[in-house]
Design a protein around this motif. Structure first.
Motif, PDB file in Angstrom:
ATOM      1  N   PHE B 386       0.842  -1.200   0.000  1.00 36.58           N
ATOM      2  CA  PHE B 386       0.000   0.000   0.000  1.00 36.58           C
ATOM      3  C   PHE B 386       0.875   1.247   0.000  1.00 36.58           C
ATOM      4  CE2 PHE B 386      -2.306   3.348   2.181  1.00 36.58           C
ATOM      5  CZ  PHE B 386      -3.619   3.235   1.753  1.00 36.58           C
ATOM      6  N   GLN B 390       1.502   3.866  -3.129  1.00 38.27           N
ATOM      7  CA  GLN B 390       1.101   5.264  -3.037  1.00 38.27           C
ATOM      8  C   GLN B 390       2.313   6.185  -3.157  1.00 38.27           C
ATOM      9  OE1 GLN B 390      -0.917   6.485   0.498  1.00 38.27           O
ATOM     10  NE2 GLN B 390       0.897   6.606   1.744  1.00 38.27           N
ATOM     11  N   ARG B 575     -18.447   6.700   7.596  1.00 38.82           N
ATOM     12  CA  ARG B 575     -19.134   7.420   6.522  1.00 38.82           C
ATOM     13  C   ARG B 575     -19.718   6.476   5.478  1.00 38.82           C
ATOM     14  NH1 ARG B 575     -14.306  11.454   5.837  1.00 38.82           N
ATOM     15  NH2 ARG B 575     -14.551  12.573   7.790  1.00 38.82           N
ATOM     16  N   ASP B 577     -20.684   4.488   2.442  1.00 38.35           N
ATOM     17  CA  ASP B 577     -20.481   4.631   1.010  1.00 38.35           C
ATOM     18  C   ASP B 577     -20.274   6.077   0.580  1.00 38.35           C
ATOM     19  OD1 ASP B 577     -20.264   2.367  -0.474  1.00 38.35           O
ATOM     20  OD2 ASP B 577     -22.401   1.907  -0.377  1.00 38.35           O
ATOM     21  N   ASN B 578     -20.438   6.996   1.505  1.00 36.37           N
ATOM     22  CA  ASN B 578     -20.454   8.402   1.100  1.00 36.37           C
ATOM     23  C   ASN B 578     -19.084   8.915   0.710  1.00 36.37           C
ATOM     24  OD1 ASN B 578     -23.186   8.551   1.606  1.00 36.37           O
ATOM     25  ND2 ASN B 578     -22.830   9.023   3.778  1.00 36.37           N
ATOM     26  N   CYS B 579     -19.097  10.095   0.107  1.00 34.75           N
ATOM     27  CA  CYS B 579     -17.842  10.739  -0.266  1.00 34.75           C
ATOM     28  C   CYS B 579     -17.013  10.994   0.973  1.00 34.75           C
ATOM     29  CB  CYS B 579     -18.109  12.045  -0.996  1.00 34.75           C
ATOM     30  SG  CYS B 579     -16.601  12.941  -1.348  1.00 34.75           S
ATOM     31  N   GLY B 580     -15.720  10.875   0.789  1.00 36.10           N
ATOM     32  CA  GLY B 580     -14.836  11.020   1.933  1.00 36.10           C
ATOM     33  C   GLY B 580     -14.422   9.662   2.437  1.00 36.10           C
ATOM     34  N   CYS B 581     -14.947   8.620   1.789  1.00 32.19           N
ATOM     35  CA  CYS B 581     -14.550   7.278   2.202  1.00 32.19           C
ATOM     36  C   CYS B 581     -14.783   6.283   1.079  1.00 32.19           C
ATOM     37  CB  CYS B 581     -15.297   6.877   3.474  1.00 32.19           C
ATOM     38  SG  CYS B 581     -15.113   5.142   3.847  1.00 32.19           S
ATOM     39  N   GLY B 582     -16.065   6.055   0.722  1.00 26.58           N
ATOM     40  CA  GLY B 582     -16.352   5.085  -0.345  1.00 26.58           C
ATOM     41  C   GLY B 582     -15.875   3.695   0.023  1.00 26.58           C
ATOM     42  N   ARG B 583     -16.073   3.310   1.269  1.00 25.91           N
ATOM     43  CA  ARG B 583     -15.655   1.982   1.784  1.00 25.91           C
ATOM     44  C   ARG B 583     -14.145   1.783   1.628  1.00 25.91           C
ATOM     45  NH1 ARG B 583     -19.848  -2.582  -0.369  1.00 25.91           N
ATOM     46  NH2 ARG B 583     -21.651  -1.267  -0.745  1.00 25.91           N
ATOM     47  N   PHE B 584     -13.400   2.796   1.987  1.00 25.56           N
ATOM     48  CA  PHE B 584     -11.951   2.729   1.797  1.00 25.56           C
ATOM     49  C   PHE B 584     -11.343   1.514   2.492  1.00 25.56           C
ATOM     50  CE2 PHE B 584      -7.520   4.105   2.514  1.00 25.56           C
ATOM     51  CZ  PHE B 584      -7.185   4.457   1.223  1.00 25.56           C
ATOM     52  N   THR B 588     -10.419  -0.622  -0.698  1.00 22.93           N
ATOM     53  CA  THR B 588      -9.077  -0.236  -1.153  1.00 22.93           C
ATOM     54  C   THR B 588      -7.992  -0.846  -0.275  1.00 22.93           C
ATOM     55  OG1 THR B 588      -9.944   1.811  -2.031  1.00 22.93           O
ATOM     56  CG2 THR B 588      -7.570   1.708  -1.667  1.00 22.93           C
ATOM     57  N   LEU B 619      -5.850   4.554   8.791  1.00 28.94           N
ATOM     58  CA  LEU B 619      -6.210   4.943   7.426  1.00 28.94           C
ATOM     59  C   LEU B 619      -7.622   5.503   7.330  1.00 28.94           C
ATOM     60  CD1 LEU B 619      -4.748   1.874   5.511  1.00 28.94           C
ATOM     61  CD2 LEU B 619      -3.794   4.171   5.582  1.00 28.94           C
ATOM     62  N   PRO B 621     -10.480   7.785   7.215  1.00 28.71           N
ATOM     63  CA  PRO B 621     -10.478   9.247   7.218  1.00 28.71           C
ATOM     64  C   PRO B 621     -11.445   9.832   8.248  1.00 28.71           C
ATOM     65  CG  PRO B 621     -11.677   8.434   5.319  1.00 28.71           C
ATOM     66  CD  PRO B 621     -11.081   7.231   6.000  1.00 28.71           C
TER      67      PRO B 621
END
Lengths: 366, 632
Positions: B386, B390, B575, B577-584, B588, B619, B621
């Motif tokens: 990871f 990155q 959060r 599925d919302n923006c700012g994460c999206g199931r990070f 991911t 990790l 957010p």
């Protein structure tokens, strides 16, 4: 509104990024080190905050201007403003860049409880800008002096939210002030309240961090204390005196995204501050919003600033310089769009861009 | 199960794994010295020998690499004892030079080289066929077809080795090593073979004078193979078709003949001794049938050796079928009963409706989502890949990463964000990186990284590191130090203070080795993703040869001794599925411990697999993932 993948395609991959840092706020997919800002992993979010706050995604800036500066007379060269002054701090502080006005305004905002904290950029080393949140005068003084390497300082907005701050003063480059306005203009209904007092800087461009590598290899033994750009020269204050660097050399390190910038004076800020070219030790201050005026008044009342009328011939010079930046920026945008290297982030056929293009085409073949 | 390999009950039959049968065979042969480097499917053999070393009065070691293991066996053989070297097909190739020279010098105490091949590459990068090496080096080759033979051939191999003074190769395959079958035990010796003094004029010299001697030993082996009970024929006197087969091919062949009811028409010549071929025996049956099908794993090795016999006997009128040019069987990949059944049916002009290989029967279909190969929960490699990925993306310099062999090879896939640009063999990364890094002088300006695990570092990276340092290549060599040979089951290596027999060992520090050759070395913690990303970023901007050790013990191992901390998700902060994460975390980051609750639309921790490393908490957010006692 599209998401991170579109931001990558339209802004990051095209080098249009202004490195304001607004997209980094909240986002685990976007990340930066120095001036490299990337989508580190593919983002599955279809409607992203990042795209909605970016100053380099398609924006109706006139509408934003209408929202925040509706009652202020609009100037096609330096944006909406009430008054322009020349200003300096009455008791100079160490490392102040010109008139020390920005530090003084921040101090005033804190002293008068206009804000709970300030987001500024500074560090012990003038060539490695680090953004940080401050809530006392001592910290503000440490940030005194301009940094010419770009810093995505708006990534720190999240930290302010986490600290529960609701009123924040932010010192930013024009692109960052644009992003701050977009953040508010496009904010989701459930967004936590964050009231920003923006102190916009004058900015011709910012430099890539590879400029630091250049200096380190050219002057391996020097310590750099401060950098200044008086007219037609770039000066580096070092432990062994001032080093002059050819403007052309410095220009080769200008960030590509800066070439698309149309804003020299932070036209959407509450108050804008830059150098006063004719005389060292003074700032140019453009008061734009009522809040900006209130802030300057408070600093005057506290006897911190000397505020004088702005020479009219200098205002014309300022407007000319600002106009020229717009012409250059528009030319660069149009060329890149024509070559399909850039997704247009403004409507070139709308006012005032249309007029500027027409006028300068007539003059010099745009 | 280890009691089975040491129990002294001759004549008794046990259900044994092939690898256990091999160990038992070694013990019955009185083996005194065993050495190996781990590699599936043979890894269990030395582990078991290590465990019983005390009890059976033998010495076992996980050598630093296969070359060390094999030549150590040759040294022990010179001292008069029986020595077993265990490798997998890739390991065998690293022995190349040593094997060819050993074949010239011959051996004194018996030396059996057990190589375990992996048809279909179930747990390998390739399905290389070891048998070519036996022929190339000029040593006898045995191939067990049953679990009984897996044991018996080890015993016979040692006897043969001492009889002709030559190394003997026994070639197993995954289905033998990891399958189970009945094995009837033989006798264990009173004591293992004992050292014999080396006289002033005793020599172990590999020089070309002995090339003829080598051939003579093969001739001697061939004579013995003509009478060997490991080779036999079953079937009609004059078969319409003769199957010549070895190893697991024999099992498939028997099943195919029985299934198709061809016992009266098809004969099977089963060969356990496949190099040199018992030529007279083979000729005897070649004369009886106009058509011959060769069934073997993997390459047409036996087939071409049979073809050789046919070519040297012009009177024969035989049509040969097999894997060569796909004349009857596929040229690559593992055989199975169905493939052999179809080939036989076609040759015999019989209609046979096979079940489709690979198709899951309806009754076996349950709702199992497809899964990627991935790292275990909490694996430090996940964090390393990871942060390396990155960093290279952030650096925007199109960094190139040369891979190597180990758990981290999986990092070339989604688990590692497709980080690796190359995959070859043990030790390849540093050497390929060295070459690439030298291109800087010609304008190549992409950062070059090479990866290796700690065990691989000792196995085959030391000369490469010396080479890269000496020539000051522009590269960053990243050692993923999880303090284990994790891929193959936590065997010790020179960085581990306990050896395979459970005795203290002189563990050594990787960074001290690197420092000693003058290479700048940095040690960082892959779990500290933010800080270590900056470390990597700074390192790849520096010219010259650099080493970075990313150190964090294998989480699967660490949790056994340290226990696990509780990790949980605060649903209020998540959060989703919302923006700012999206199931990070689950999408991911991708740790099996990070799961998604479709009902609540929030992330969760799978407490069954989570080892409590806490990296996901650093990790998130939103700060929604909480760790008992704070973050990692």
């Amino acid at each position: 509104m599209p998401g991170g993948m579109q931001l990558k395609a339209e802004v990051l991959s095209t080098s249009a990024c202004a490195l304001c840092g607004a997209c980094l706020d909240w986002c685990p997919y976007l990340k930066n080190i120095e001036d490299h800002l990337v989508l580190r992993f593919d983002c599955p979010v279809e409607h992203g905050r990042c795209y909605s706050v970016c100053p380099r995604t398609l924006t109706d800036w006139q509408a934003i201007n209408e929202r925040y500066l509706a009652d202020v007379p609009y100037d096609s060269d330096i944006g909406a403003y009430q008054t322009v002054f020349r200003v300096r701090r009455l008791q100079p502080i160490q490392d102040q860049q010109d008139g020390g006005t920005v530090s003084t305004l921040l101090q005033t905002a804190l002293d008068n409880n206009m804000v709970e904290g300030v987001l500024i950029t500074g560090s012990g080393d003038p060539l490695t800008p680090q953004p940080y949140l401050a809530d006392q005068e001592e910290d503000i003084r440490k940030a005194a002096g301009s940094r010419f390497l770009a810093s995505p300082s708006l990534r720190k907005i999240m930290e302010a939210r986490e600290k529960g701050m609701e009123k924040l003063a932010v010192v930013g480059r024009p692109c960052q002030v644009q992003a701050l306005r977009k953040m508010d203009y496009n904010k989701p209904a459930d967004s936590p309240p964050l009231d920003v007092l923006s102190i916009g800087l004058f900015c011709m461009w910012s430099l890539s961090w590879s400029f630091k590598d250049y200096l380190a290899s050219t002057y391996p033994d020097l310590t750099f204390l401060r950098m200044a750009i008086p007219q037609h020269a770039v000066e580096l204050y070092t432990n062994e005196g001032i080093k002059q660097i050819p403007v052309e050399t410095v220009q080769s390190y200008i960030r590509p995204g800066c070439r698309y910038c149309l804003d020299m004076t932070s036209e959407l800020a509450d108050i804008s501050v830059g150098a006063f070219e004719p005389e060292a030790g003074w700032n140019t201050v453009i008061v734009r919003t009522e809040r900006g005026r209130e802030l300057l008044d408070k600093a005057r009342e506290a006897n911190l600033l000397q505020i004088e009328e702005y020479p009219s011939e200098e205002l014309e010079r300022l407007r000319g310089a600002s106009h020229n930046k717009k012409v250059r920026g528009l030319r660069n945008i149009k060329q890149a769009v024509d070559e399909q290297k850039l997704t247009p982030f403004i409507d070139l056929s709308s006012s005032p861009y249309r007029e500027i293009i027409a006028e300068s085409s007539a003059k010099e073949g745009f | 199960m280890e009691w089975m390999v040491t129990v002294n009950e001759p004549g008794k039959t046990f259900l044994m794994q092939g690898n256990e049968a091999i160990v038992r065979g070694a013990l019955e042969a009185g083996v005194r010295f065993a050495a190996a480097y781990p590699g599936s499917p043979s890894s269990e053999i030395l582990t078991m020998l290590g465990h019983v070393a005390d009890e059976m009065n033998l010495y076992a070691e996980w050598s630093t690499n296969e070359n060390c293991a094999f030549q150590a066996c040759m040294g022990a053989s010179f001292g008069g004892v029986r020595a077993l070297c265990v490798v997998k097909q890739n390991g065998l190739l690293t022995i190349g030079d040593a094997l060819h020279t050993a074949a010239l010098s011959g051996c004194k105490g018996g030396v059996v080289l057990l190589t375990a091949d992996d048809p279909n590459a179930h747990s390998s990068t390739n399905e290389f066929d070891s048998r070519h090496q036996a022929r190339a080096a000029g040593i006898p080759l045995l191939e067990p077809a049953t679990f009984q033979e897996a044991k018996d051939m080890i015993v016979y191999g040692f006897e043969l080795s001492e009889k002709i003074g030559q190394v003997v190769m026994v070639r197993s395959v995954t289905r033998i090593c990891h399958g189970r079958g009945n094995v009837t035990l033989g006798e264990l010796p009173e004591s293992p073979s004992s050292p014999v003094p080396i006289g002033e004029w005793d020599k172990l010299i590999a020089i070309n004078w002995f090339h003829d001697v080598l051939w003579a030993k093969l001739d001697q082996a061939q004579e013995l193979f003509e009478e060997s009970p490991f080779n036999w024929y079953s079937g009609p006197e004059q078969p319409e078709l003769l199957i010549i087969t070895s190893g697991t091919g024999w099992l498939y062949s028997v099943e195919a003949v029985e299934t198709l009811g061809l016992e009266d028409k098809v004969g099977i010549l089963k060969l356990g001794c496949t190099w040199p071929l018992p030529e007279k025996l083979v000729l005897k049956y070649l004369c009886k049938s106009p058509r011959v099908l060769v069934v073997e794993e993997v390459d047409p090795f036996l087939e071409q050796n049979v073809a050789n016999i046919i070519a040297h006997n012009p009177g024969l009128n035989v049509q040969l079928y097999g894997r060569y040019k796909k004349s009857a069987l596929p040229q690559s990949f593992e055989l199975n009963p169905d493939v052999v059944l179809n080939a036989l049916a076609t040759l015999m002009d019989i209609t046979y409706q096979s079940s489709k290989t690979g198709e899951v029967p309806a009754e076996a279909v349950v709702n199992i989502p497809p899964r990627d190969l991935t790292f275990c929960a909490g694996c430090p490699h996940r964090a390393s890949f990871f942060l390396l990925k990155q960093t290279l993306r952030i650096h925007e310099g199109n960094g190139v990463v040369m891979g190597d062999i180990g758990c981290y090879t999986m990092g070339g896939q989604r688990a590692g964000h497709f980080l690796l640009h190359s995959l070859a063999c043990m030790g390849a990364g540093i050497n390929m990186g060295e070459g690439l890094g030298q291109l800087t002088r010609f304008g190549f300006n992409q950062p070059v990284l090479a990866l290796a695990g700690d065990s691989t570092f000792f196995h085959s990276c030391l000369p490469g590191l010396v080479n890269a340092r000496y020539h000051d290549s522009n590269m960053l060599f990243v050692i993923l130090d999880n303090s284990a040979t994790a891929m193959t089951g936590f065997q010790p290596h020179p960085g581990i203070p306990v050896n395979c027999m459970g005795q203290p060992a002189n563990a050594m520090s990787i960074e001290k080795i690197v420092e000693a050759i003058g290479c700048p070395v940095t040690v960082a913690d892959p779990y500290e993703i933010e800080a270590t990303t900056q470390v990597v970023y700074d390192l790849i901007k520096k010219p010259g040869m650099k080493v970075l050790i990313l150190r964090q013990p294998c989480a699967t191992l660490a949790v056994r001794s340290k226990g696990r901390r509780k990790v949980w998700v605060d649903p209020e902060l998540c959060r989703g599925d919302n923006c700012g994460c999206g199931r990070f975390c689950s999408k991911t980051w991708g740790c099996p411990g990070n799961i998604w609750n479709n009902q609540t639309g929030k992330a969760e921790i799978d407490e069954v697999v989570c080892v409590g490393c806490g990296v996901c908490a650093s990790l998130c957010p939103a700060g929604a993932i909480k760790v008992e006692g704070g973050e990692a």
